[in-house]
Design an enzyme around this catalytic site. Structure first.
Site, PDB file in Angstrom:
ATOM      1  N   LYS A   1     -36.703 -15.903 -29.247  1.00  0.00           N
ATOM      2  CA  LYS A   1     -36.992 -15.233 -28.207  1.00  0.00           C
ATOM      3  C   LYS A   1     -36.083 -14.232 -27.872  1.00  0.00           C
ATOM      4  CE  LYS A   1     -39.062 -19.239 -24.474  1.00  0.00           C
ATOM      5  NZ  LYS A   1     -39.768 -18.771 -25.342  1.00  0.00           N
TER       6      LYS A   1
ATOM      7  N   ASP B   1     -32.977 -26.933 -30.861  1.00  0.00           N
ATOM      8  CA  ASP B   1     -33.730 -26.570 -30.759  1.00  0.00           C
ATOM      9  C   ASP B   1     -33.118 -25.483 -29.604  1.00  0.00           C
ATOM     10  OD1 ASP B   1     -35.116 -24.374 -28.616  1.00  0.00           O
ATOM     11  OD2 ASP B   1     -36.835 -26.065 -29.328  1.00  0.00           O
TER      12      ASP B   1
ATOM     13  N   PHE C   1     -39.746 -29.571 -24.561  1.00  0.00           N
ATOM     14  CA  PHE C   1     -40.999 -28.241 -24.828  1.00  0.00           C
ATOM     15  C   PHE C   1     -40.371 -27.362 -25.839  1.00  0.00           C
ATOM     16  CE2 PHE C   1     -42.015 -24.662 -24.187  1.00  0.00           C
ATOM     17  CZ  PHE C   1     -43.864 -24.695 -23.806  1.00  0.00           C
TER      18      PHE C   1
END
Length: 392
Positions: A247, A218, A133
């Site tokens: 984030k 990531d 994801f």
């Protein structure tokens, strides 16, 4: 409010029926005054807690000065942010964006351009993992194996080779003369907080070095303190060629993301070839600088590591729990599917005063803000136990 929201907005999310009006630290309060312990933390965007005083002070000070110039000009927060984040990552330079998906797209573009200019590859491919994801843009869902993320959005972007996560041999076998990079999550969050086998990241690093291709990590969810280290790659002492960050970099205040790499990689980008109106804006950089200062002190990495051991030990002892995965204050908890779905358990936890998120059937994810106290952490696990007893 729930009914109006559902009627007037696209149903791209399926929220729990709670309407939050206030938040502080690890706790949120709904419009009726009921308090809940937040065990999702904005998918790790709120690592340092709701309303972190240090981060809010930086944001408020910057709001009174200047919030946006665009990268058409320099501003007085940018140099500190660029240098500070690059140093935190042990890299030469950064390229700032806004959202995590934008940062992943940036990493893909940089890897392809590096392949063209440095390796002379005409049709570069990037090796990616099953169950990944990385966001929901058209290019990113093109290499997703999740039907919910992928189906119905074709035609798909070519140039990706999907292999089994956790298998170094699968990566090695997939490399060909056109491969320019391997892109992976050191821990797969959306897939259920999947931790790869010990030594996997080390092997990936060795394979990429031997093949002269880029290792792109990531760390949007796994990075910036969540797992008990600054980066999840640090658990194996591995340094990728490129970090993808987001984030928590925005402190839960503004969207901030970036890629970090050395000059021989990011140097392939020249003026006019990539950018963002809001990427690296003064407000984002001021907030990012506060986050970097917090991470440089190391206190939250230590908290996540120590409290994470407590969390995982307690979760494994709960009746009805089959498997617990994760690192630090991040756990994927597989519930016995004969008891309930993950959604049902999360709804029961909400009634007990804890907010969490389900994924993939009977799995729930727990990722509280790193400011959570040991007592509140124990209380959350106790509430999960009570929730499970509703289905026993």
């Amino acid at each position: 409010m729930v009914e109006l929201s559902d009627r007037r907005s696209a149903h791209n999310y399926h929220p729990l029926p709670v309407v939050i009006a206030h938040a502080e630290g690890a706790w949120v309060t709904d419009v009726e005054g009921k308090r809940y312990l937040d065990c999702l933390a904005g998918y790790s965007s709120l690592n340092f807690g709701h309303g972190n005083p240090e981060i809010l002070a930086a944001a408020r000070a910057q709001l009174d000065r200047v919030t946006l110039t665009s990268r058409a000009f320099y501003h007085d927060q940018f140099a500190a942010f660029a240098a500070g984040l690059a140093d935190l990552c042990g890299k030469d330079m950064i390229l700032p964006m806004n959202t995590g998906a934008e940062a992943v797209e940036t990493a893909i573009k940089v890897a392809r351009k590096w392949g063209h200019e440095v390796k002379g590859v005409r049709e570069p491919n990037i090796i990616v993992m099953e169950d990944n994801f990385h966001g929901r843009t058209t290019t990113i869902v093109s290499f997703s194996t999740d039907p919910d993320a992928r189906d119905g959005y074709g035609p798909y972007t070519p140039g990706f080779k999907i292999v089994k996560y956790g298998s170094a041999d699968a990566i090695r076998d997939a490399i060909d003369e056109n491969t320019v990079a391997v892109l992976l999550e050191p821990i797969q969050g959306e897939a259920g907080v999947l931790v790869p086998p010990d030594g996997y990241l080390t092997q990936v690093r060795e394979i990429c070095t031997a093949a002269d291709i880029l290792f792109i990590a990531d760390e949007i969810q796994s990075g910036l303190g969540r797992t008990g280290q600054t980066f999840a790659c640090d658990h194996e002492g591995v340094v990728p060629d490129m970090y993808v960050l987001g984030k928590a970099l925005g402190g839960g205040v503004v969207p901030v993301s970036a890629v970090a790499a050395n000059a021989d990689v990011l140097g392939v980008i020249r003026p006019g070839q990539h950018g963002s109106t809001f990427g690296g804006n003064p407000l984002a950089c001021a907030v990012g600088n506060a986050v970097i200062n917090i991470l440089n002190r190391g206190e939250f990495q230590t908290r996540a590591r120590e409290l994470g051991e407590r969390l995982h030990d307690r979760l494994r002892a709960l009746p009805g729990v089959i498997t617990v995965r994760g690192r630090g204050l991040w756990a994927g908890v597989d519930i016995d599917p004969s008891l309930a779905t993950g959604r049902q358990v999360c709804e029961a936890m909400m009634r007990q005063g804890v907010l969490a998120k389900d994924t993939h059937g009977s799995t729930i994810r727990l990722a509280p803000p790193l400011v959570i106290s040991a007592a509140d952490l124990d209380w959350a696990v106790d509430r999960l136990e009570l929730a499970l007893k509703e289905f026993a």
